[in-house]
Design a protein around this motif. Sequence first.
Motif, PDB file in Angstrom:
ATOM      1  N   THR A  25       0.851  -1.188   0.000  1.00 37.15           N
ATOM      2  CA  THR A  25       0.000   0.000   0.000  1.00 37.15           C
ATOM      3  C   THR A  25       0.887   1.238   0.000  1.00 37.15           C
ATOM      4  O   THR A  25       2.019   1.223   0.476  1.00 37.15           O
ATOM      5  CB  THR A  25      -0.923   0.058   1.235  1.00 37.15           C
ATOM      6  N   TYR A  27      -0.057   5.733   0.182  1.00 40.52           N
ATOM      7  CA  TYR A  27      -1.204   6.641   0.274  1.00 40.52           C
ATOM      8  C   TYR A  27      -0.851   8.063  -0.131  1.00 40.52           C
ATOM      9  O   TYR A  27      -1.717   8.937  -0.116  1.00 40.52           O
ATOM     10  CB  TYR A  27      -1.749   6.654   1.712  1.00 40.52           C
ATOM     11  N   LEU A  44      -1.204  -0.408  -3.930  1.00 39.41           N
ATOM     12  CA  LEU A  44      -2.624  -0.355  -3.557  1.00 39.41           C
ATOM     13  C   LEU A  44      -2.863   0.879  -2.696  1.00 39.41           C
ATOM     14  O   LEU A  44      -2.209   1.056  -1.667  1.00 39.41           O
ATOM     15  CB  LEU A  44      -2.993  -1.610  -2.749  1.00 39.41           C
ATOM     16  N   GLY A  46      -5.027   1.470  -0.402  1.00 35.78           N
ATOM     17  CA  GLY A  46      -6.011   0.704   0.361  1.00 35.78           C
ATOM     18  C   GLY A  46      -6.888   1.646   1.176  1.00 35.78           C
ATOM     19  O   GLY A  46      -6.438   2.723   1.591  1.00 35.78           O
ATOM     20  N   ASP A  47      -8.119   1.179   1.435  1.00 38.58           N
ATOM     21  CA  ASP A  47      -8.942   1.997   2.332  1.00 38.58           C
ATOM     22  C   ASP A  47      -8.428   1.878   3.767  1.00 38.58           C
ATOM     23  O   ASP A  47      -8.928   2.553   4.671  1.00 38.58           O
ATOM     24  CB  ASP A  47     -10.437   1.683   2.201  1.00 38.58           C
ATOM     25  N   SER A  48      -7.376   1.054   3.962  1.00 40.31           N
ATOM     26  CA  SER A  48      -6.656   1.050   5.246  1.00 40.31           C
ATOM     27  C   SER A  48      -6.085   2.434   5.534  1.00 40.31           C
ATOM     28  O   SER A  48      -5.662   2.707   6.657  1.00 40.31           O
ATOM     29  CB  SER A  48      -5.527   0.014   5.226  1.00 40.31           C
ATOM     30  N   ASP A  86      -8.769   1.185  -3.790  1.00 41.68           N
ATOM     31  CA  ASP A  86      -9.902   0.525  -3.144  1.00 41.68           C
ATOM     32  C   ASP A  86     -11.185   1.307  -3.348  1.00 41.68           C
ATOM     33  O   ASP A  86     -11.197   2.541  -3.244  1.00 41.68           O
ATOM     34  CB  ASP A  86      -9.664   0.445  -1.628  1.00 41.68           C
ATOM     35  N   LYS A 116     -10.232  -2.125  -6.570  1.00 39.55           N
ATOM     36  CA  LYS A 116     -10.384  -3.338  -5.750  1.00 39.55           C
ATOM     37  C   LYS A 116     -11.693  -3.247  -4.970  1.00 39.55           C
ATOM     38  O   LYS A 116     -11.994  -2.187  -4.415  1.00 39.55           O
ATOM     39  CB  LYS A 116      -9.206  -3.517  -4.792  1.00 39.55           C
ATOM     40  N   HIS A 140     -11.407  -9.150  -3.511  1.00 39.04           N
ATOM     41  CA  HIS A 140     -10.849  -9.222  -2.151  1.00 39.04           C
ATOM     42  C   HIS A 140     -11.772 -10.118  -1.336  1.00 39.04           C
ATOM     43  O   HIS A 140     -12.922  -9.757  -1.082  1.00 39.04           O
ATOM     44  CB  HIS A 140     -10.759  -7.804  -1.558  1.00 39.04           C
ATOM     45  N   VAL A 183      -7.249 -10.488  -3.958  1.00 36.95           N
ATOM     46  CA  VAL A 183      -6.580 -10.456  -2.652  1.00 36.95           C
ATOM     47  C   VAL A 183      -7.282 -11.459  -1.747  1.00 36.95           C
ATOM     48  O   VAL A 183      -8.507 -11.506  -1.695  1.00 36.95           O
ATOM     49  CB  VAL A 183      -6.633  -9.027  -2.049  1.00 36.95           C
ATOM     50  N   GLU A 185      -7.279 -12.398   2.218  1.00 36.37           N
ATOM     51  CA  GLU A 185      -6.795 -11.893   3.506  1.00 36.37           C
ATOM     52  C   GLU A 185      -7.171 -12.851   4.635  1.00 36.37           C
ATOM     53  O   GLU A 185      -8.338 -13.260   4.755  1.00 36.37           O
ATOM     54  CB  GLU A 185      -7.394 -10.494   3.760  1.00 36.37           C
ATOM     55  N   ILE A 207      -2.459 -11.817   1.917  1.00 36.66           N
ATOM     56  CA  ILE A 207      -2.040 -11.058   3.106  1.00 36.66           C
ATOM     57  C   ILE A 207      -2.535 -11.899   4.275  1.00 36.66           C
ATOM     58  O   ILE A 207      -3.739 -12.065   4.468  1.00 36.66           O
ATOM     59  CB  ILE A 207      -2.560  -9.602   3.096  1.00 36.66           C
ATOM     60  N   VAL A 217       0.814  -8.938  -0.503  1.00 40.19           N
ATOM     61  CA  VAL A 217       0.614  -7.503  -0.262  1.00 40.19           C
ATOM     62  C   VAL A 217       0.773  -7.245   1.231  1.00 40.19           C
ATOM     63  O   VAL A 217       0.392  -8.085   2.054  1.00 40.19           O
ATOM     64  CB  VAL A 217      -0.773  -7.009  -0.761  1.00 40.19           C
ATOM     65  N   VAL A 219       0.574  -3.767   4.155  1.00 41.20           N
ATOM     66  CA  VAL A 219       0.351  -2.338   4.407  1.00 41.20           C
ATOM     67  C   VAL A 219       1.722  -1.712   4.671  1.00 41.20           C
ATOM     68  O   VAL A 219       2.490  -2.220   5.506  1.00 41.20           O
ATOM     69  CB  VAL A 219      -0.601  -2.162   5.618  1.00 41.20           C
TER      70      VAL A 219
HETATM   71  O1  KIV Z   1      -6.950  -1.556   2.523  1.00 40.64           O
HETATM   72  C1  KIV Z   1      -5.959  -2.294   2.435  1.00 40.64           C
HETATM   73  O2  KIV Z   1      -4.826  -1.918   2.781  1.00 40.64           O
HETATM   74  C2  KIV Z   1      -6.155  -3.646   1.942  1.00 40.64           C
HETATM   75  C3  KIV Z   1      -5.028  -4.604   2.078  1.00 40.64           C
HETATM   76  C4  KIV Z   1      -4.988  -5.094   3.483  1.00 40.64           C
HETATM   77  C5  KIV Z   1      -5.094  -5.703   1.107  1.00 40.64           C
HETATM   78  O3  KIV Z   1      -7.202  -3.953   1.468  1.00 40.64           O
END
Ligand code: KIV
Length: 279
Positions: A25, A27, A44, A46-48, A86, A116, A140, A183, A185, A207, A217, A219
């Motif tokens: 990931t 951002y 990615l 990610g929405d993380s 995401d 994703k 995912h 993905v 998880e 993951i 993958v 984070v």
């Molecule tokens: O949002 C994210 O970082 C993810 C990863 C954990 C695959 O979806």
Amino acid sequence: MNKKQVTTSTIKDMKQQGEPITMVTAYDYAMARNVNEAGIDMILIGDSLGNVMLGYNSTVPVTMEEMIHHTKAVIRANGAAMVVADMPFMSYQASLADGMYNAARLLKEGGCAAVKLEGGSEICELVAKLVTAGIPVVGHIGLTPQSVNQMGGFKVQGKDVAAAQKLLDDAKALEAAGAFAIVMECVPAALAAKVTAELKTAATIGIGAGSGCDGQVLVCNDLLGFSDGFCPKFAKKYADLHGAIVGAVQDYIREVKERSFPAPEHTFKIDDEVLEKLY
Ligand code: KIV
């Protein structure tokens, strides 16, 4: 590093050739530059980012505007990695029209190359429509953090026969709908390896799913040790940036307090006679 632009064809070829796919990931612009320079295959957004960048306690509050804002920053790094963004919670679950419209926004406004989505057979109609419209899709499955309230916590998935069969069926359905990667998880390693072997075109990216996936993958904040707080069992810290950052800022605070920073080499000069003329 002089790397060729990674595309959906690259990822498909890597699966066929058994070459592990790397995804991390990122951002923002600075991190995207660094991971591109390192030679990563896929980035990615990610929405993380809701947890690690914005301080939310889950990915549920993340909005389309936040995803687009961060995706644009990553895209400005202009690297060879394929950029996947995401789709945040409720940007695609309510209707096919929402899903089409919001996925298109991530490509048109954010600039990513693929989206994703979390979910299995229940999202396959949308996946097929997106792919038909020219929007590459990463699925995912397994632990899907947007559904954490329904799943009752962050738990390993697919542990009994029914759940394992559903995971395999969902993976096959996503592949049939046109997802080029999936993905997985928090899935037991042997199950993830079986799913990987059963899929003919879609690359699996694990993951917490063992080494038998087509790729991995993480984070970036976990990989880099950005915090000394909770780190999931499946993540490995390859660096201690938390320690490095806190230590560096403590050095700065000390040097400012003792007036050893800024030193002469950080300082601009003026002729003495200019100062003398001031009154
Ligand atoms: O949002 C994210 O970082 C993810 C990863 C954990 C695959 O979806």
